[in-house]
Write an enzyme that holds these catalytic residues in place. Sequence first.
Site, PDB file in Angstrom:
ATOM      1  N   ASP A 205       0.832  -1.196   0.000  1.00 40.93           N
ATOM      2  CA  ASP A 205       0.000   0.000   0.000  1.00 40.93           C
ATOM      3  C   ASP A 205       0.873   1.255   0.000  1.00 40.93           C
ATOM      4  OD1 ASP A 205      -2.742   1.163   0.371  1.00 40.93           O
ATOM      5  OD2 ASP A 205      -1.848   1.919   2.217  1.00 40.93           O
ATOM      6  N   GLU A 267      15.227 -14.913  -0.465  1.00 34.38           N
ATOM      7  CA  GLU A 267      15.628 -15.867   0.569  1.00 34.38           C
ATOM      8  C   GLU A 267      14.478 -16.795   0.938  1.00 34.38           C
ATOM      9  OE1 GLU A 267      16.955 -13.458   3.765  1.00 34.38           O
ATOM     10  OE2 GLU A 267      18.741 -12.723   2.708  1.00 34.38           O
TER      11      GLU A 267
END
Length: 530
Positions: A205, A267
């Site tokens: 957002d 990751e």
Amino acid sequence: MADLNDPTTQWWRNSVVYQVYVRSFADSDGDGIGDLPGITSRLPHLAELGVDALWITPFYTSPQHDHGYDVADYRDVDPLFGTLSDADDLVARAHELGLRVVVDIVPNHTSSEHEWFQAALAAGKGSPERARYLFRDAPDGELPNNWGSVFGGPAWTQVDDGQWYLHLFDSTQPDLDWRNPEVPAMFEDVLRFWLDRGVDGFRIDVAHGLFKVESLRDQEVGEDERPSSGQVNTDHSMVSLDLKDEPMWDQPEVHDVYRSWHRLLDEAGPDKMAVAEAWTQTPESMAAFVRPDELDQAFNFAWLLADWSAEAFARVITSTLAAVEPVGASPTWVLSNHDVVRHTTRYGGGAVGLARARAATLTMLALPGSSYLYQGEELGLEQVDVAPEHRQDPSWLRTGEVGRDGCRVPIPWSGTQAPYGFGPGEAQPWIPQPDDWAALTVEAQAADPGSTLAFYRDALRIRREFAWTAGDKVDVLDSDDDVLVLRRGPLTVVLNCGTTPVELPEGELLLASGPVEGTLPANTAAWLRA
């Protein structure tokens, strides 16, 4: 065709993502407000529709002043919507059905009830607690600067000891200071928390708003302009030669944040993604968010803002593809969301508006990249004229101008009167539904092969046949005021924005947005295969 369950596939590049506005999708407990178990119960609808993923608006602990975009605890579920266990069940069930789950993250601001902001109020001027936000002093009778709130009025509120804090949105949404290292550290922990619970991605957002000019200087405005923090030039279909001064948006430091998030997502696995809500002023500045070492996608709002016009749509398509091509990103397309008037209404409403909405949708779904659908558009829902006593949008409360409530009315599932299967019981939901929606329910449309729901299912089924194989190159063959003709690999798309029928080119008719008898009627689009 790509295997979207292969973790090495960047599944989002050509996906269809369905936006779930959590309050208005499905209610499991009869309180009139949608919740996580309600979403879980309706996931088969999304699987049958043919989408690849769902994006869920914020369901975190919140006082709900901005319906969840004011977050008090990023690591828990608001009791209004369920529990953490309910969130886990939703993710697990979605994955069983082959659906990815994208959740909203709100990093620009917290709720004023967040423990950090409450500590800042208690600690006082000059404290480490206040340094997490943007508190400033100002001479008596003045504001720290001339910035305005997106929701109307000034972007500053004064606290008891005389200092002011910045809120580019509602006063209950204080902006964080991203130059304070505690802030990025906290959000990296939040991302890991939800990744560990199995989510597949994040919608960010106000992704362009994290950093402000460090001096917080005044916004420079012309003599006939007023300071504003919210209304930027978002017409990506052309480069503006008169860019606004926006010291509160799109500062260069924000890109370091997303480089860090890129590493974190990598990751977590090759199939994790992030998409930015970034209202920027040019295609180039939008594309900066999706460079190879930053975010995977950024919302492209250009089509959402374009008029009903073949020429305007052609500009949107060509400029968007040109902007993302140099950085190797996939484009995104969207016609409606929880912040704008539904496109059936924008295009005129009634039978004409619906015909145009279906035609624009078919054209959009033919393009390379991801399409984001907003809940209820597969039913042809229009914007609702919500009575003043039922409006809850903070922009309405601050300005008295009609806000976003009309696109957030809970969607109809079954039956002949409210709540149309939205939840158990017979009471109207949190925003009342219209009396004339009986024919628009999922139940009613599923039984009608000519319905808008049937059209969406057909379009998404056929789209899967070419989404990953038709290539990323789009040729605009014609784009006068009335007719847009596109070619993508073996697929030809014809969109008639005019008032009279037009001839269709040679090819196998795969699907049309309305009846076709030899020629393509006005306000209709068609897919043809060479």
